[in-house]
Design an enzyme around this catalytic site. Structure first.
Site, short mmCIF file in Angstrom:
data_model
loop_
_atom_site.label_atom_id
_atom_site.label_comp_id
_atom_site.label_asym_id
_atom_site.label_seq_id
_atom_site.Cartn_x
_atom_site.Cartn_y
_atom_site.Cartn_z
N SER A 68 51.07 -5.67 -13.86
CA SER A 68 52.38 -5.73 -13.21
C SER A 68 53.13 -4.41 -13.15
CB SER A 68 53.26 -6.78 -13.88
OG SER A 68 52.83 -8.05 -13.51
N LYS A 71 53.75 -3.22 -9.73
CA LYS A 71 54.84 -3.75 -8.89
C LYS A 71 55.90 -2.69 -8.62
CE LYS A 71 54.08 -8.45 -10.69
NZ LYS A 71 54.53 -9.44 -11.71
N TYR A 195 47.45 -8.24 -3.49
CA TYR A 195 48.21 -8.26 -4.75
C TYR A 195 47.28 -8.16 -5.97
CZ TYR A 195 50.82 -10.34 -8.62
OH TYR A 195 51.37 -10.58 -9.86
N TYR A 243 60.78 -9.37 -17.50
CA TYR A 243 60.95 -10.83 -17.30
C TYR A 243 62.02 -11.37 -18.23
CZ TYR A 243 56.41 -9.32 -15.71
OH TYR A 243 55.41 -8.60 -15.14
N VAL A 261 50.53 -7.37 -18.06
CA VAL A 261 49.78 -8.18 -19.05
C VAL A 261 48.52 -7.48 -19.55
CG1 VAL A 261 50.58 -10.50 -18.46
CG2 VAL A 261 48.64 -9.50 -17.23
N1 GLN Z 1 48.04 -9.93 -12.16
C1 GLN Z 1 48.92 -10.59 -13.09
C2 GLN Z 1 49.36 -11.92 -12.51
O1 GLN Z 1 49.66 -11.95 -11.35
C3 GLN Z 1 50.11 -9.74 -13.37
C4 GLN Z 1 51.09 -10.37 -14.34
C5 GLN Z 1 51.71 -9.40 -15.29
O2 GLN Z 1 51.20 -8.32 -15.52
N2 GLN Z 1 52.76 -9.82 -15.94
O3 GLN Z 1 49.41 -12.92 -13.17
#
Ligand code: GLN
Length: 316
Positions: A68, A71, A195, A243, A261
């Site tokens: 993430s 993003k 994505y 988050y 993650v």
């Molecule tokens: N690729 C992961 C997902 O879409 C990214 C989530 C994350 O890093 N928090 O679930």
């Protein structure tokens, strides 16, 4: 090495030692099979400052899945393409819920709270993909990251992307729900394929810290977006980048940050530095456990915080 850099290097070495000795290392993300096997004992940290070589400590040669954290780069591209029109499709408020939650999306009729939860990031990616094809959108993303980092070797790990395509049921659900509200302009599979590949970008800590320099601003930093946009992306990282753990991160670290993650965190000290930390074990918010602790220690030891220095004398 100049004295200030040597002192900072000592702090990074100490932080790495503490992290290495930690027994409670959190839990590695296992819902993406390719990430489940990553060794939780690893830890690395890097600090990049404009015009200076990055300072690093720990397992600095191991590339990890930025997930993430990607993003942030996609958001910069989407804002470059759509400007403020992006906000008609995604909001700028913290969600107070986990990164893959569906709850608010139904209540708020397919308008995701922010570009850093999965639903919002899928919309951001969709915006970049619109009028293009996945290969071009991913090419633009890699060009942006490579230019920011000054490193042409940064790449996407295809195995990680395929692993998530095979198991990403929640993201498929989110994408189809967004589509039902006409908030995706491409077929859900196309947007999601893009994505998942963006999440599978791999970097070492030094590469990620260098890539974050475009958000530091000031003399010597790469100029890929305007100062006004830097300020706003940093604000979103502070309020939404972790988050439902964003408030806790702001309280403990006091810097804009974005987690993934894969266990990576990118944090920005406006005008001063870009910091990357990596440790694969996650806390209950899905953010790197030791990474957060390391950032808290670094912010405290250096006085780096947008809210003023941490004057506590202890490590507690
Ligand atoms: N690729 C992961 C997902 O879409 C990214 C989530 C994350 O890093 N928090 O679930």
């Amino acid at each position: 090495m100049p004295r200030a850099a040597a002192a900072l290097q000592t702090v990074l070495d100490e932080i790495t030692e503490i992290a290495r000795a930690s027994e409670n290392r959190g839990k590695v993300a296992d819902y993406i099979p390719e990430l489940a096997g990553v060794n939780p004992d690893q830890f690395a940290i890097a600090v990049a400052r404009p015009g200076q070589p990055p300072l690093v400590a720990g397992d600095v040669d191991v590339p990890f899945s930025i997930q993430s954290v990607s993003k942030v780069f996609m958001l910069a591209l989407a804002l470059g393409k759509l400007g403020d029109r992006l906000w008609s499709r995604v909001g700028r408020e913290p969600s107070g819920l986990s990164f893959d939650s569906m709850l608010l999306l139904e209540l708020e009729k397919g308008y995701p709270r922010n570009p850093f939860i999965n639903a919002g990031a899928i919309v951001t990616t969709d915006a970049v993909l619109q009028g293009s094809i996945p290969r071009e959108a991913l090419g633009a993303l890699l060009r942006f990251i490579r230019a920011a980092a000054g490193d042409e070797a940064i790449h996407i790990n295809e195995r990680v992307a395929q692993s998530e395509i095979a198991t990403g049921h929640r993201n498929f659900a989110l994408a189809h729900y967004l589509s039902s509200h006409e908030n995706l302009k491409n077929a859900p599979d196309l947007t999601l394929g893009t994505y998942f590949h963006q999440c599978a970008v791999e970097m070492t800590c030094a590469q990620l810290a260098n890539a974050g320099l475009f958000l530091v601003g000031g003399a010597g930093a790469p100029r890929l977006v305007s100062e006004a946009r830097i300020r706003r992306i940093n604000a979103l990282m502070m309020t939404c980048g972790h988050y439902d753990g964003s408030g806790d991160y702001a309280f403990r670290v006091g810097l804009p940050g974005k987690s993934g993650v894969g266990g990576g965190i990118l944090s920005i000290v406006p005008g001063i530095a870009s910091i990357a930390v990596w440790s694969p074990g996650l806390n209950h918010y899905g953010n790197s456990k030791l990474g957060t602790e390391a950032m808290e220690r670094l912010a405290s030891r250096t006085g780096w915080s947008v809210f003023g220095p941490d004057t506590r004398q202890t490590d507690g």
